[in-house]
Design a protein around this motif. Structure first.
Motif, PDB file in Angstrom:
ATOM      1  N   GLU A 111       0.806  -1.218   0.000  1.00 56.86           N
ATOM      2  CA  GLU A 111       0.000   0.000   0.000  1.00 56.86           C
ATOM      3  C   GLU A 111       0.840   1.270   0.000  1.00 56.86           C
ATOM      4  OE1 GLU A 111      -3.952  -1.633   0.065  1.00 56.86           O
ATOM      5  OE2 GLU A 111      -3.284   0.435  -0.057  1.00 56.86           O
ATOM      6  N   VAL A 112       1.966   1.232   0.707  1.00 55.72           N
ATOM      7  CA  VAL A 112       2.762   2.444   0.928  1.00 55.72           C
ATOM      8  C   VAL A 112       4.086   2.330   0.177  1.00 55.72           C
ATOM      9  CG1 VAL A 112       3.816   3.959   2.639  1.00 55.72           C
ATOM     10  CG2 VAL A 112       1.707   2.707   3.207  1.00 55.72           C
ATOM     11  N   ALA A 113       4.289   3.218  -0.749  1.00 55.49           N
ATOM     12  CA  ALA A 113       5.499   3.186  -1.568  1.00 55.49           C
ATOM     13  C   ALA A 113       6.749   3.348  -0.711  1.00 55.49           C
ATOM     14  CB  ALA A 113       5.440   4.296  -2.613  1.00 55.49           C
ATOM     15  N   PHE A 114       7.786   2.576  -1.053  1.00 53.96           N
ATOM     16  CA  PHE A 114       9.103   2.654  -0.407  1.00 53.96           C
ATOM     17  C   PHE A 114       9.051   2.328   1.095  1.00 53.96           C
ATOM     18  CE2 PHE A 114       9.044   6.001  -3.777  1.00 53.96           C
ATOM     19  CZ  PHE A 114       9.827   5.322  -4.711  1.00 53.96           C
ATOM     20  N   SER A 115       8.076   1.545   1.509  1.00 58.82           N
ATOM     21  CA  SER A 115       7.949   1.217   2.937  1.00 58.82           C
ATOM     22  C   SER A 115       8.587  -0.131   3.291  1.00 58.82           C
ATOM     23  CB  SER A 115       6.476   1.198   3.356  1.00 58.82           C
ATOM     24  OG  SER A 115       5.763   0.201   2.635  1.00 58.82           O
ATOM     25  N   TYR A 116       9.059  -0.875   2.297  1.00 61.17           N
ATOM     26  CA  TYR A 116       9.600  -2.210   2.548  1.00 61.17           C
ATOM     27  C   TYR A 116      10.776  -2.164   3.517  1.00 61.17           C
ATOM     28  CZ  TYR A 116      12.025  -6.632   1.729  1.00 61.17           C
ATOM     29  OH  TYR A 116      12.668  -7.836   1.893  1.00 61.17           O
ATOM     30  N   ARG A 174       8.013   1.489 -11.365  1.00 66.86           N
ATOM     31  CA  ARG A 174       7.335   0.678 -10.360  1.00 66.86           C
ATOM     32  C   ARG A 174       7.878   0.950  -8.962  1.00 66.86           C
ATOM     33  NH1 ARG A 174       4.129  -3.261 -12.524  1.00 66.86           N
ATOM     34  NH2 ARG A 174       3.877  -4.020 -10.410  1.00 66.86           N
ATOM     35  N   PHE A 175       6.990   0.795  -7.953  1.00 64.81           N
ATOM     36  CA  PHE A 175       7.395   0.935  -6.554  1.00 64.81           C
ATOM     37  C   PHE A 175       7.746  -0.413  -5.928  1.00 64.81           C
ATOM     38  CE2 PHE A 175       4.644   4.723  -7.128  1.00 64.81           C
ATOM     39  CZ  PHE A 175       5.580   5.694  -6.827  1.00 64.81           C
ATOM     40  N   HIS A 176       7.282  -1.497  -6.541  1.00 63.06           N
ATOM     41  CA  HIS A 176       7.560  -2.836  -6.032  1.00 63.06           C
ATOM     42  C   HIS A 176       7.419  -3.828  -7.173  1.00 63.06           C
ATOM     43  CE1 HIS A 176       3.231  -2.859  -6.131  1.00 63.06           C
ATOM     44  NE2 HIS A 176       3.151  -2.016  -5.129  1.00 63.06           N
ATOM     45  N   SER A 177       7.615  -5.100  -6.886  1.00 64.28           N
ATOM     46  CA  SER A 177       7.627  -6.111  -7.938  1.00 64.28           C
ATOM     47  C   SER A 177       6.215  -6.450  -8.399  1.00 64.28           C
ATOM     48  CB  SER A 177       8.308  -7.386  -7.437  1.00 64.28           C
ATOM     49  OG  SER A 177       7.398  -8.188  -6.717  1.00 64.28           O
ATOM     50  N   PRO A 178       6.054  -6.940  -9.628  1.00 70.70           N
ATOM     51  CA  PRO A 178       4.733  -7.376 -10.098  1.00 70.70           C
ATOM     52  C   PRO A 178       4.199  -8.576  -9.324  1.00 70.70           C
ATOM     53  CG  PRO A 178       6.463  -7.949 -11.685  1.00 70.70           C
ATOM     54  CD  PRO A 178       7.081  -7.040 -10.675  1.00 70.70           C
ATOM     55  N   TYR A 179       5.108  -9.363  -8.729  1.00 68.77           N
ATOM     56  CA  TYR A 179       4.666 -10.504  -7.924  1.00 68.77           C
ATOM     57  C   TYR A 179       3.821 -10.035  -6.741  1.00 68.77           C
ATOM     58  CZ  TYR A 179       8.401 -12.961 -10.440  1.00 68.77           C
ATOM     59  OH  TYR A 179       9.221 -13.490 -11.395  1.00 68.77           O
ATOM     60  N   LEU A 180       4.212  -8.910  -6.154  1.00 72.93           N
ATOM     61  CA  LEU A 180       3.486  -8.391  -4.997  1.00 72.93           C
ATOM     62  C   LEU A 180       2.097  -7.911  -5.393  1.00 72.93           C
ATOM     63  CD1 LEU A 180       3.982  -7.998  -1.971  1.00 72.93           C
ATOM     64  CD2 LEU A 180       4.689  -5.663  -2.447  1.00 72.93           C
ATOM     65  N   ASP A 181       1.941  -7.443  -6.635  1.00 78.40           N
ATOM     66  CA  ASP A 181       0.629  -7.018  -7.109  1.00 78.40           C
ATOM     67  C   ASP A 181      -0.360  -8.178  -7.164  1.00 78.40           C
ATOM     68  OD1 ASP A 181       1.125  -4.313  -7.400  1.00 78.40           O
ATOM     69  OD2 ASP A 181       1.878  -4.513  -9.440  1.00 78.40           O
ATOM     70  N   VAL A 182       0.156  -9.376  -7.313  1.00 72.24           N
ATOM     71  CA  VAL A 182      -0.696 -10.571  -7.338  1.00 72.24           C
ATOM     72  C   VAL A 182      -0.995 -11.048  -5.916  1.00 72.24           C
ATOM     73  CG1 VAL A 182      -0.859 -12.984  -8.066  1.00 72.24           C
ATOM     74  CG2 VAL A 182       0.178 -11.280  -9.594  1.00 72.24           C
ATOM     75  N   LEU A 183       0.048 -11.119  -5.100  1.00 73.31           N
ATOM     76  CA  LEU A 183      -0.094 -11.697  -3.756  1.00 73.31           C
ATOM     77  C   LEU A 183      -0.784 -10.765  -2.769  1.00 73.31           C
ATOM     78  CD1 LEU A 183       0.542 -14.063  -1.863  1.00 73.31           C
ATOM     79  CD2 LEU A 183       2.795 -13.057  -1.458  1.00 73.31           C
ATOM     80  N   ALA A 199     -11.495  -2.610   3.780  1.00 68.89           N
ATOM     81  CA  ALA A 199     -10.278  -2.919   3.046  1.00 68.89           C
ATOM     82  C   ALA A 199      -9.728  -1.670   2.382  1.00 68.89           C
ATOM     83  CB  ALA A 199     -10.569  -3.989   1.972  1.00 68.89           C
ATOM     84  N   PRO A 200      -8.506  -1.268   2.746  1.00 64.40           N
ATOM     85  CA  PRO A 200      -7.921  -0.093   2.122  1.00 64.40           C
ATOM     86  C   PRO A 200      -7.604  -0.349   0.661  1.00 64.40           C
ATOM     87  CG  PRO A 200      -6.294  -1.207   3.454  1.00 64.40           C
ATOM     88  CD  PRO A 200      -7.611  -1.894   3.718  1.00 64.40           C
ATOM     89  N   SER A 201      -7.639   0.666  -0.159  1.00 67.22           N
ATOM     90  CA  SER A 201      -7.318   0.505  -1.569  1.00 67.22           C
ATOM     91  C   SER A 201      -5.904   0.975  -1.816  1.00 67.22           C
ATOM     92  CB  SER A 201      -8.284   1.338  -2.433  1.00 67.22           C
ATOM     93  OG  SER A 201      -8.187   2.698  -2.091  1.00 67.22           O
ATOM     94  N   ASN A 202      -5.217   0.267  -2.717  1.00 67.89           N
ATOM     95  CA  ASN A 202      -3.836   0.602  -3.002  1.00 67.89           C
ATOM     96  C   ASN A 202      -3.748   1.704  -4.046  1.00 67.89           C
ATOM     97  OD1 ASN A 202      -1.022   0.401  -3.175  1.00 67.89           O
ATOM     98  ND2 ASN A 202      -1.215  -0.913  -4.979  1.00 67.89           N
ATOM     99  N   THR A 203      -2.955   2.710  -3.759  1.00 67.66           N
ATOM    100  CA  THR A 203      -2.800   3.807  -4.700  1.00 67.66           C
ATOM    101  C   THR A 203      -1.401   3.875  -5.276  1.00 67.66           C
ATOM    102  OG1 THR A 203      -2.230   5.301  -2.884  1.00 67.66           O
ATOM    103  CG2 THR A 203      -4.538   5.222  -3.577  1.00 67.66           C
ATOM    104  N   ASN A 204      -0.541   2.900  -4.883  1.00 64.21           N
ATOM    105  CA  ASN A 204       0.841   2.914  -5.366  1.00 64.21           C
ATOM    106  C   ASN A 204       1.205   1.547  -5.968  1.00 64.21           C
ATOM    107  OD1 ASN A 204       1.743   5.586  -4.419  1.00 64.21           O
ATOM    108  ND2 ASN A 204       1.388   4.741  -2.395  1.00 64.21           N
TER     109      ASN A 204
END
Length: 206
Positions: A111-116, A174-183, A199-204
């Motif tokens: 949900e939050v860009a660059f938060s990993y 991209r802010f993260h991998s496409p795999y994370l968009d699925v999982l 359920a929060p919606s993802n904006t990033n």
């Protein structure tokens, strides 16, 4: 004292549990797991399998998913057959809470860009691992403990986590991998359900 018939019943009951664990362990597959976990959890296993198949190999993906399923099955048998002590039941509840927090952390990374934060994630994964080990050690063999260690050693691997969370270097948009968009959406639904109010919606997500 336990009379002869009582002792026999106890032995038969214990043998029955051992047979269940052995048979179910041999039967373990992603489809069998659905008899022990709900559909949403099954979707998580399927998505994790698809990711591992791409990130590692089909053989390794199958091995890890089978190990996860066997752990679920054997914990379920211990619980349903009242083999866990009151303290172990509390540890199981704690493990479930920790797992829910882990899922929410994963969703936040999406949900939050660059938060990993790899260190924070690994700490949470190890907390779940240690609790499972504490629960199963008095009841299961060292093979089951090795299975748990294998799962969490794999899932805390820095390269694998980077593949899941970090964007591909060739795509600077991209802010993260496409795999994370699925999982991540599957994990979000597991925690929050389908209710758009919760359920929060993802904006990033790109």
């Amino acid at each position: 004292m336990v009379d002869e018939n009582g002792a026999s019943c106890v032995k038969s009951h214990s043998l029955g549990i051992r047979i269940q664990k052995k048979i179910l362990g041999k039967m373990a597959s992603r489809s069998v797991a659905r008899h022990f976990i709900d559909d949403d959890a099954g979707k998580i296993l399927d998505a994790l399998y698809a990711f591992l198949k791409e990130a590692k190999s089909e053989v390794e993906a199958k091995k890890l998913i089978k190990c996860i399923i066997k752990i679920i099955i054997k914990l379920g048998i211990l619980y349903s057959n009242e083999k866990l002590s009151p303290n172990e039941k509390q540890l199981l509840k704690q493990m479930i809470r920790n797992f829910s927090k882990l899922i929410m952390t994963l969703v936040t990374f999406w949900e939050v860009a660059f938060s990993y934060d790899e260190q924070h994630l690994v700490t949470q994964l190890r907390a779940v691992e240690n609790t499972i080990i504490t629960i199963i050690t008095p009841h299961l063999t060292s093979k089951s403990e090795r299975r748990v260690r294998f799962v969490f050693t794999t899932m805390t691997d820095s390269v694998l986590l980077g593949t899941l969370f970090r964007p591909p270097p060739e795509d600077a948009t991209r802010f993260h991998s496409p795999y994370l968009d699925v999982l991540a959406p599957i994990l979000r639904d597991y925690v929050f359900g389908k209710d758009p109010e919760t359920a929060p919606s993802n904006t990033n997500n790109t």
